[in-house]
Design an enzyme around this catalytic site. Structure first.
Site, PDB file in Angstrom:
ATOM      1  N   LYS A  24       3.148   0.848   6.327  1.00 55.05           N
ATOM      2  CA  LYS A  24       3.886   0.061   5.319  1.00 55.05           C
ATOM      3  C   LYS A  24       3.180   0.156   3.983  1.00 55.05           C
ATOM      4  CE  LYS A  24       3.306  -4.650   4.817  1.00 55.05           C
ATOM      5  NZ  LYS A  24       3.056  -5.067   3.443  1.00 55.05           N
ATOM      6  N   ASN A  25       1.864  -0.073   3.963  1.00 55.57           N
ATOM      7  CA  ASN A  25       1.172  -0.181   2.679  1.00 55.57           C
ATOM      8  C   ASN A  25       0.889   1.164   2.024  1.00 55.57           C
ATOM      9  OD1 ASN A  25       1.378  -2.887   2.936  1.00 55.57           O
ATOM     10  ND2 ASN A  25      -0.753  -3.237   3.520  1.00 55.57           N
ATOM     11  N   CYS A 118       2.868 -15.771  -3.267  1.00 59.76           N
ATOM     12  CA  CYS A 118       3.535 -15.721  -1.967  1.00 59.76           C
ATOM     13  C   CYS A 118       2.754 -16.636  -1.030  1.00 59.76           C
ATOM     14  CB  CYS A 118       3.572 -14.292  -1.440  1.00 59.76           C
ATOM     15  SG  CYS A 118       1.949 -13.717  -0.985  1.00 59.76           S
ATOM     16  N   ARG A 123      -1.532 -14.294  -6.091  1.00 58.39           N
ATOM     17  CA  ARG A 123      -1.242 -12.871  -6.315  1.00 58.39           C
ATOM     18  C   ARG A 123      -1.054 -12.525  -7.803  1.00 58.39           C
ATOM     19  NH1 ARG A 123       0.553 -10.982  -1.254  1.00 58.39           N
ATOM     20  NH2 ARG A 123      -0.137  -8.911  -1.871  1.00 58.39           N
ATOM     21  N   ASP A 306      -6.083  -8.121   6.209  1.00 58.43           N
ATOM     22  CA  ASP A 306      -4.813  -8.146   6.951  1.00 58.43           C
ATOM     23  C   ASP A 306      -5.020  -8.301   8.456  1.00 58.43           C
ATOM     24  OD1 ASP A 306      -3.175  -5.712   4.779  1.00 58.43           O
ATOM     25  OD2 ASP A 306      -3.643  -7.830   4.531  1.00 58.43           O
ATOM     26  N   ARG A 398       8.899  -7.836   8.410  1.00 59.88           N
ATOM     27  CA  ARG A 398       8.598  -7.227   7.105  1.00 59.88           C
ATOM     28  C   ARG A 398       7.638  -6.048   7.278  1.00 59.88           C
ATOM     29  NH1 ARG A 398       5.643 -10.450   3.271  1.00 59.88           N
ATOM     30  NH2 ARG A 398       5.553  -8.377   2.362  1.00 59.88           N
TER      31      ARG A 398
HETATM   32  C1  EPZ Z   1      -2.403  -4.806  -0.912  1.00 61.11           C
HETATM   33  O1  EPZ Z   1      -1.992  -5.941  -1.672  1.00 61.11           O
HETATM   34  C2  EPZ Z   1      -1.646  -4.879   0.401  1.00 61.11           C
HETATM   35  N1  EPZ Z   1      -0.210  -4.810   0.149  1.00 61.11           N
HETATM   36  C3  EPZ Z   1      -2.001  -6.186   1.111  1.00 61.11           C
HETATM   37  O2  EPZ Z   1      -1.320  -6.178   2.369  1.00 61.11           O
HETATM   38  C4  EPZ Z   1      -3.497  -6.206   1.363  1.00 61.11           C
HETATM   39  O3  EPZ Z   1      -3.848  -7.425   1.976  1.00 61.11           O
HETATM   40  C5  EPZ Z   1      -4.245  -6.076   0.024  1.00 61.11           C
HETATM   41  O4  EPZ Z   1      -3.819  -4.861  -0.641  1.00 61.11           O
HETATM   42  C6  EPZ Z   1      -5.751  -6.018   0.209  1.00 61.11           C
HETATM   43  O5  EPZ Z   1      -6.077  -4.939   1.019  1.00 61.11           O
HETATM   44  C7  EPZ Z   1       0.353  -3.608  -0.109  1.00 61.11           C
HETATM   45  O6  EPZ Z   1      -0.311  -2.590  -0.168  1.00 61.11           O
HETATM   46  C8  EPZ Z   1       1.840  -3.594  -0.315  1.00 61.11           C
HETATM   47  P1  EPZ Z   1      -5.047  -6.439  -4.202  1.00 61.11           P
HETATM   48  P2  EPZ Z   1      -2.391  -6.064  -3.238  1.00 61.11           P
HETATM   49  O7  EPZ Z   1      -4.454  -6.201  -5.525  1.00 61.11           O
HETATM   50  O8  EPZ Z   1      -2.357  -4.734  -3.863  1.00 61.11           O
HETATM   51  C9  EPZ Z   1      -6.633 -10.221  -6.570  1.00 61.11           C
HETATM   52  C10 EPZ Z   1      -0.004  -7.061   4.107  1.00 61.11           C
HETATM   53  O9  EPZ Z   1      -0.129  -8.026   4.875  1.00 61.11           O
HETATM   54  N2  EPZ Z   1      -5.941  -9.622  -7.708  1.00 61.11           N
HETATM   55  O10 EPZ Z   1      -6.067  -5.486  -3.672  1.00 61.11           O
HETATM   56  O11 EPZ Z   1      -1.583  -7.157  -3.820  1.00 61.11           O
HETATM   57  C11 EPZ Z   1      -5.652 -10.726  -5.528  1.00 61.11           C
HETATM   58  O12 EPZ Z   1      -5.247 -12.055  -5.853  1.00 61.11           O
HETATM   59  C12 EPZ Z   1      -0.345  -7.218   2.633  1.00 61.11           C
HETATM   60  O13 EPZ Z   1       0.391  -5.916   4.451  1.00 61.11           O
HETATM   61  C13 EPZ Z   1      -6.140 -10.165  -8.975  1.00 61.11           C
HETATM   62  O14 EPZ Z   1      -6.872 -11.133  -9.148  1.00 61.11           O
HETATM   63  O15 EPZ Z   1      -3.905  -6.556  -3.091  1.00 61.11           O
HETATM   64  C14 EPZ Z   1      -6.459 -10.682  -4.275  1.00 61.11           C
HETATM   65  O16 EPZ Z   1      -7.265 -11.835  -4.235  1.00 61.11           O
HETATM   66  C15 EPZ Z   1      -0.835  -8.612   2.292  1.00 61.11           C
HETATM   67  N3  EPZ Z   1      -5.486  -9.612 -10.020  1.00 61.11           N
HETATM   68  C16 EPZ Z   1      -7.359  -9.466  -4.474  1.00 61.11           C
HETATM   69  O17 EPZ Z   1      -7.364  -9.201  -5.878  1.00 61.11           O
HETATM   70  C17 EPZ Z   1      -4.649  -8.532  -9.869  1.00 61.11           C
HETATM   71  O18 EPZ Z   1      -4.085  -8.065 -10.869  1.00 61.11           O
HETATM   72  C18 EPZ Z   1      -6.911  -8.216  -3.746  1.00 61.11           C
HETATM   73  O19 EPZ Z   1      -5.609  -7.935  -4.177  1.00 61.11           O
HETATM   74  C19 EPZ Z   1      -4.459  -8.001  -8.570  1.00 61.11           C
HETATM   75  C20 EPZ Z   1      -5.112  -8.552  -7.502  1.00 61.11           C
END
Ligand code: EPZ
Length: 418
Positions: A24-25, A118, A123, A306, A398
């Site tokens: 998915k990711n 979410c 996020r 995850d 999902r």
């Molecule tokens: C990706 O989300 C995955 N989703 C998530 O999987 C996964 O948990 C996450 O990476 C971490 O590995 C997809 O790939 C579609 P991040 P993403 O940006 O890109 C903070 C699942 O269950 N952050 O690496 O949104 C954020 O709040 C999902 O399959 C900022 O502060 O994750 C979080 O605390 C859930 N500012 C941390 O960084 C930003 O602009 C990591 O987020 C972006 C993120």
């Protein structure tokens, strides 16, 4: 939306060997990358999950011609003529934010609704915006995200956190820009590398430096590509944890063991036998499980956030006290009250869950709180002495193609009930 339910009768050790659905990711950023350039892209082993269906709706809305045949999706982006994504489509999935980079790359403009938070956290997208600004994009943030990138130039992007999505947006926005781009402190998740692999197949020049940064020699026209998705790392980890929870013996075929090294290390510490082959993982959990005294989730290659909920469910029946700390998202212990309904001895201490393992869990009526929390409750129900029911399973759909199918193949007593 039909909020289906799952009925699960626990106490059956899982046995067998399975293959895992496409990732998915990885497929979500790859679908966004399909709008970069006019060639027809064919994605094989595409997971048949809600997030993909919603993403394909967004792509049709932008002007793509999308044809699906089972797990194969064909996308013709030659007629993409829109740069605005409506609230209804984008509101359905957070990963629509990845169209920000892809639309700036293709259309030099993008208008998206502000992606809300979410279930698992606020996020924010500040890292995405900062990265795209470093590439020359300009933003007007009112009730929507409006961005233009007439001067998209490529260059040096320095992330302050290794955000997966921000890394992917920077790649999507810069791959067509006529310059060299270096993304420093890029996320190292395998899904990011899979996006790069797909773009290289389309003619891009992308590589990782020894430090893990991502270098893009932009300005290449992207051609058509046929690409087969790799297996989903988190679904694989979920299946392994379900096997461990039921004290079974399960193997996963055609899966790169190294991508789940953080999990297999924890399982070995818990007393699970793990055999890692080149492209196969086998686990056997016949003995009582040891608790995990302390574990933190972390960006790859650390323990994946995850899999935190699924592991927490397993530890409810491990011998001793475990402490699992969630460092990535701020609200990822929503299964705790559900596990407590099953008699689990679990409490929250700051950003950690503290779990005192018990010999048994009591079946209960449960509600899936989010995608991975729902999968975790399935694992909890598989170890309960009796039959549990889990509602709101549309969260699980999902990200999991058919969790009933996968677990039934391994001997689980699980069925969908409406
Ligand atoms: C990706 O989300 C995955 N989703 C998530 O999987 C996964 O948990 C996450 O990476 C971490 O590995 C997809 O790939 C579609 P991040 P993403 O940006 O890109 C903070 C699942 O269950 N952050 O690496 O949104 C954020 O709040 C999902 O399959 C900022 O502060 O994750 C979080 O605390 C859930 N500012 C941390 O960084 C930003 O602009 C990591 O987020 C972006 C993120």
């Amino acid at each position: 939306m039909d909020l289906g339910s799952l009925e699960i009768t626990g106490g059956v050790p899982l046995h067998g060997e399975i293959c895992i659905q496409g990732s998915k990711n990885a497929v979500l950023p790859i679908l966004a990358a399909c709008i970069l350039g006019e060639g027809v892209c064919i994605i094989e082993n595409c997971p048949q999950i809600r997030d993909v269906a919603d993403t394909l709706e967004i792509m049709r809305y932008l002007g793509c011609r999308v044809q699906c045949a089972g797990k194969t999706v064909q996308i013709d982006a030659s007629r993409v003529d829109a740069f605005e994504i409506g609230g209804e489509e984008a509101g359905r999935i957070r990963s629509s934010v990845l169209f920000l980079g892809a639309l700036l790359g293709r259309m030099k403009k993008a208008v998206l609704p502000l992606p809300g938070g979410c279930a698992i956290g606020e996020r924010p997208i500040d890292q995405h915006i900062a990265a795209l600004r470093q590439l020359g994009a300009r933003f007007y943030l009112e009730e929507k995200i409006t961005a233009d990138a007439v001067n998209l130039r490529g260059g040096r992007v320095c992330l302050s956190i290794p955000s997966v999505g921000a890394t992917e947006n920077a790649i999507l926005a810069s791959v067509l820009a006529p310059a060299e781009t270096l993304i420093e402190h890029a996320a190292r998740e395998p899904e990011v590398d899979e996006l790069c692999g797909f773009l290289v197949k389309r003619g891009a020049q992308i590589s990782r430096t020894a430090e893990g940064d991502i270098r893009i020699l932009g300005g290449n026209k992207l051609g058509p590509a046929r690409y087969r998705m790799k297996p989903d790392r988190i679904v694989a980890g979920t299946c392994l944890l379900a096997a461990v929870a039921t004290r079974g013996t399960v193997a996963i075929r055609d899966f790169p063991c190294r991508e789940l090294e953080a999990l297999t290390e924890v399982l070995r510490d818990m007393g699970v036998s793990v055999v890692c082959g080149e492209n196969r993982i086998e686990i056997s959990a016949g003995r009582p499980l040891c608790a995990v005294p302390y574990l933190e989730t972390a960006p790859y290659p650390g323990f994946p956030t995850d899999l935190q909920s699924p592991l927490t469910a397993v530890l409810c029946r491990a011998r001793g006290e475990s402490r699992i700390c969630e460092t990535i998202f701020e609200n990822r212990f929503r299964i705790v009250p559900e596990l407590q309904k099953m008699g689990a001895k679990i409490r929250i201490d700051g950003r950690c869950a503290v779990i005192k393992g018990l010999p048994a869990l009591t079946p209960a009526k449960l509600a899936a709180p989010d995608l991975r929390g729902g999968a975790a409750l399935v694992i909890a129900a598989l170890q309960a002495n009796g039959t549990s029911v889990i509602r709101n399973t549309e969260y699980i759909e999902r990200g999991y193609e058919d969790i009933c199918r996968d677990l039934r193949l391994l001997g689980a007593k699980i069925r969908q009930v409406v």
